[in-house]
Design a protein around this motif. Structure first.
Motif, mmCIF file in Angstrom:
data_model
loop_
_atom_site.group_PDB
_atom_site.id
_atom_site.type_symbol
_atom_site.label_atom_id
_atom_site.label_comp_id
_atom_site.label_asym_id
_atom_site.label_seq_id
_atom_site.Cartn_x
_atom_site.Cartn_y
_atom_site.Cartn_z
ATOM 1 N N THR A 183 0.656 -1.488 -0.029
ATOM 2 C CA THR A 183 -0.011 0.146 -0.552
ATOM 3 C C THR A 183 0.924 0.728 0.211
ATOM 4 O OG1 THR A 183 -0.374 -0.057 2.255
ATOM 5 C CG2 THR A 183 -1.595 -0.708 1.840
ATOM 6 N N ARG A 184 1.834 1.252 -0.022
ATOM 7 C CA ARG A 184 2.783 2.031 0.193
ATOM 8 C C ARG A 184 3.975 2.251 -0.748
ATOM 9 N NH1 ARG A 184 4.932 1.363 6.080
ATOM 10 N NH2 ARG A 184 2.975 1.447 7.603
ATOM 11 N N ASP A 185 3.743 1.461 -1.375
ATOM 12 C CA ASP A 185 4.800 1.582 -3.093
ATOM 13 C C ASP A 185 3.702 1.776 -3.768
ATOM 14 O OD1 ASP A 185 5.915 0.041 -5.860
ATOM 15 O OD2 ASP A 185 6.904 0.096 -4.553
ATOM 16 N N ARG A 223 -6.191 -8.163 1.667
ATOM 17 C CA ARG A 223 -5.758 -7.364 0.573
ATOM 18 C C ARG A 223 -6.474 -6.269 0.804
ATOM 19 N NH1 ARG A 223 -1.759 -7.753 -3.352
ATOM 20 N NH2 ARG A 223 -2.148 -10.411 -3.680
ATOM 21 N N ASP A 224 -6.086 -5.270 0.619
ATOM 22 C CA ASP A 224 -6.897 -3.837 0.279
ATOM 23 C C ASP A 224 -6.477 -3.795 -0.870
ATOM 24 O OD1 ASP A 224 -8.095 -1.595 0.024
ATOM 25 O OD2 ASP A 224 -6.397 -0.157 1.141
ATOM 26 N N PHE A 225 -7.221 -4.189 -2.481
ATOM 27 C CA PHE A 225 -7.131 -2.906 -3.346
ATOM 28 C C PHE A 225 -7.099 -2.021 -3.615
ATOM 29 C CE2 PHE A 225 -8.299 -8.196 -3.715
ATOM 30 C CZ PHE A 225 -7.328 -8.420 -4.836
ATOM 31 N N SER A 226 -8.162 -1.188 -2.754
ATOM 32 C CA SER A 226 -8.357 0.305 -3.031
ATOM 33 C C SER A 226 -6.725 0.723 -2.321
ATOM 34 C CB SER A 226 -8.989 0.684 -2.623
ATOM 35 O OG SER A 226 -9.469 0.309 -1.135
ATOM 36 N N ALA A 227 -5.956 0.502 -1.694
ATOM 37 C CA ALA A 227 -5.049 0.880 -1.493
ATOM 38 C C ALA A 227 -4.514 2.321 -0.423
ATOM 39 C CB ALA A 227 -3.689 1.023 -2.212
ATOM 40 N N LEU A 228 -6.036 2.245 0.606
ATOM 41 C CA LEU A 228 -6.566 3.498 0.884
ATOM 42 C C LEU A 228 -5.370 3.748 2.042
ATOM 43 C CD1 LEU A 228 -10.130 3.090 1.667
ATOM 44 C CD2 LEU A 228 -9.281 4.129 0.074
ATOM 45 N N ARG A 229 -4.417 2.365 2.617
ATOM 46 C CA ARG A 229 -3.349 3.216 3.207
ATOM 47 C C ARG A 229 -4.212 3.946 4.224
ATOM 48 N NH1 ARG A 229 1.261 6.292 -0.318
ATOM 49 N NH2 ARG A 229 1.366 5.835 -1.535
ATOM 50 N N SER A 230 -5.149 3.981 4.844
ATOM 51 C CA SER A 230 -5.472 3.892 6.357
ATOM 52 C C SER A 230 -6.872 3.055 6.723
ATOM 53 C CB SER A 230 -5.873 5.453 6.412
ATOM 54 O OG SER A 230 -6.446 5.796 7.671
ATOM 55 N N PRO A 231 -6.425 2.377 7.264
ATOM 56 C CA PRO A 231 -7.471 1.498 7.903
ATOM 57 C C PRO A 231 -8.983 1.947 8.540
ATOM 58 C CG PRO A 231 -4.895 1.010 8.917
ATOM 59 C CD PRO A 231 -4.888 2.334 8.270
ATOM 60 N N GLY A 232 -8.827 3.062 8.612
ATOM 61 C CA GLY A 232 -9.713 3.965 9.327
ATOM 62 C C GLY A 232 -10.506 4.121 8.524
ATOM 63 N N LEU A 233 -10.521 4.220 7.118
ATOM 64 C CA LEU A 233 -11.110 4.659 6.224
ATOM 65 C C LEU A 233 -12.219 3.244 5.530
ATOM 66 C CD1 LEU A 233 -8.849 6.700 4.231
ATOM 67 C CD2 LEU A 233 -10.345 7.437 5.744
ATOM 68 N N LEU A 234 -11.028 1.370 6.138
ATOM 69 C CA LEU A 234 -11.914 0.685 5.550
ATOM 70 C C LEU A 234 -12.635 0.251 6.184
ATOM 71 C CD1 LEU A 234 -8.914 -0.966 4.801
ATOM 72 C CD2 LEU A 234 -9.859 0.441 2.428
ATOM 73 N N PRO A 235 -13.950 -0.317 5.718
ATOM 74 C CA PRO A 235 -15.232 -1.534 6.468
ATOM 75 C C PRO A 235 -14.540 -2.261 7.214
ATOM 76 C CG PRO A 235 -14.898 -1.564 4.319
ATOM 77 C CD PRO A 235 -13.936 -0.085 4.046
#
Length: 335
Positions: A183-185, A223-235
């Motif tokens: 997610t950081r790359d 895996r976070d396919f959206s690569a939002l980087r912030s767990p707080g933004l993910l369901p």
């Protein structure tokens, strides 16, 4: 000395060929890129299985190992479908060294009547199998079934083992580190976002309906396919407290081993599906050479090369990811 003649090739009509290829493309592939194409030779009743690198995520899979696993899974589906349709599939891996895109040649011959029907459960599961990114119930997979899955992997020339709880925690920690790196790359996160198919119904990628939540307890690094980087933004949702994770490995790490691992992987996934068990794949740590090396169990044979982490469990399902049609991936369709 009496020589036994090779089985005669069995020509395919268009409907049978399309059914075979439809079964092949039902296989899993990294980011649902479906990196394969097929060419049929009616003179030898042989399906050539080629790699298609155009859509393969080159940052996530720079050496193409995941592509080979994907094609291997498609080859196993071909074998299962061929047997269901009364054909024997004789597979040669990497048959033409001068053609690096030709990964397998599958020759179809007549199947003895006594051998028919043995793979019916696998064939039925082939159309129902898909990755579940949802939470599983806190209900353990029976050890007997895990043993059967290990036997299937062994038949395919690979090793499947279920580590103890402490080792499972370590493997998931390595997977979490890889997910954080991904997610950081910028390049890898962009590839991941491109894998989410849009509302137009692309035959590639992961539709939003097939995505799942993150683990609210942080145990399972989905895996976070959206690569939002912030767990707080993910369901987020609670996942199983004691996940069942198995390791698929090979003794060597050549291109042929990757293809064998893909076939063994699909065999395991279909057997699990036939038994009512859902599956998902943890591949993130395998995308980083140092983390892939660290996945090796220090208590086991250090010469084993990890090819995939497989999560097993019981739970609900969502719609399958889309697939290309046989016409999209098949050349030289007979009249």
């Amino acid at each position: 000395m009496t020589t036994v003649p090779a089985p005669a090739a069995l020509a395919l009509d268009a409907a049978t060929l399309e059914r075979l290829v439809a079964a092949a493309v039902a296989a899993p592939s990294i980011h649902n890129t479906q990196p394969w194409r097929f060419q049929y030779d009616p003179d030898t009743a042989t399906l050539a299985v080629h790699s298609d690198h155009v859509r393969n995520p080159r940052h996530t899979d720079p050496v193409g190992r995941a592509l080979y696993l994907s094609v291997g899974a498609a080859v196993f589906n071909l074998r299962v479908a061929a047997r269901h349709l009364g054909r024997a599939a004789r597979v040669r891996l990497l048959p033409e060294p001068a053609d690096p895109t030709l990964l397998a040649a599958v020759r179809l011959t007549a199947l003895p009547p006594r051998a028919r029907g043995r793979h019916q459960a696998l064939y039925d599961a082939l159309w129902r199998r898909h990755t579940s990114r949802l939470p599983f119930a806190d209900h353990r997979v029976p050890p007997q079934l895990l043993g059967e899955l290990a036997d299937a992997a062994h038949i395919g020339g690979t090793v499947l083992y279920t580590p103890d709880r402490q080792e499972t925690v370590r493997l998931l920690h390595l997977t979490r580190r890889a997910e954080q790196r991904n997610t950081r790359d910028d390049d890898r996160s962009a590839e991941s976002r491109r894998a989410i198919s849009g509302p137009a119904g692309s035959p590639y990628g992961i539709p939003g309906s097939a995505l799942g939540p993150q683990d609210s307890a942080g145990r399972l690094p989905m895996r976070d396919f959206s690569a939002l980087r912030s767990p707080g933004l993910l369901p987020a949702a609670p996942f199983e407290t004691t996940p069942t994770v198995a390791v698929l490995a090979t003794a060597h790490d050549t291109r042929a081993d990757w293809l064998r691992a893909g076939q063994a992987l699909e065999h395991v996934l279909l057997l699990a599906t036939a038994a009512g068990v859902r599956t998902s794949l943890f591949h993130q740590a395998l995308e980083w050479p140092d983390l892939r090396w660290a996945l090796r169990d220090p208590a086991r044979d250090q010469h084993l090369h990890v090819q995939m982490l497989i999560r097993f469990g019981y739970g609900t399902t969502r719609p399958a990811t889309p697939r290309r049609t046989p016409a999209d991936v098949l050349a030289d369709l007979p009249d």
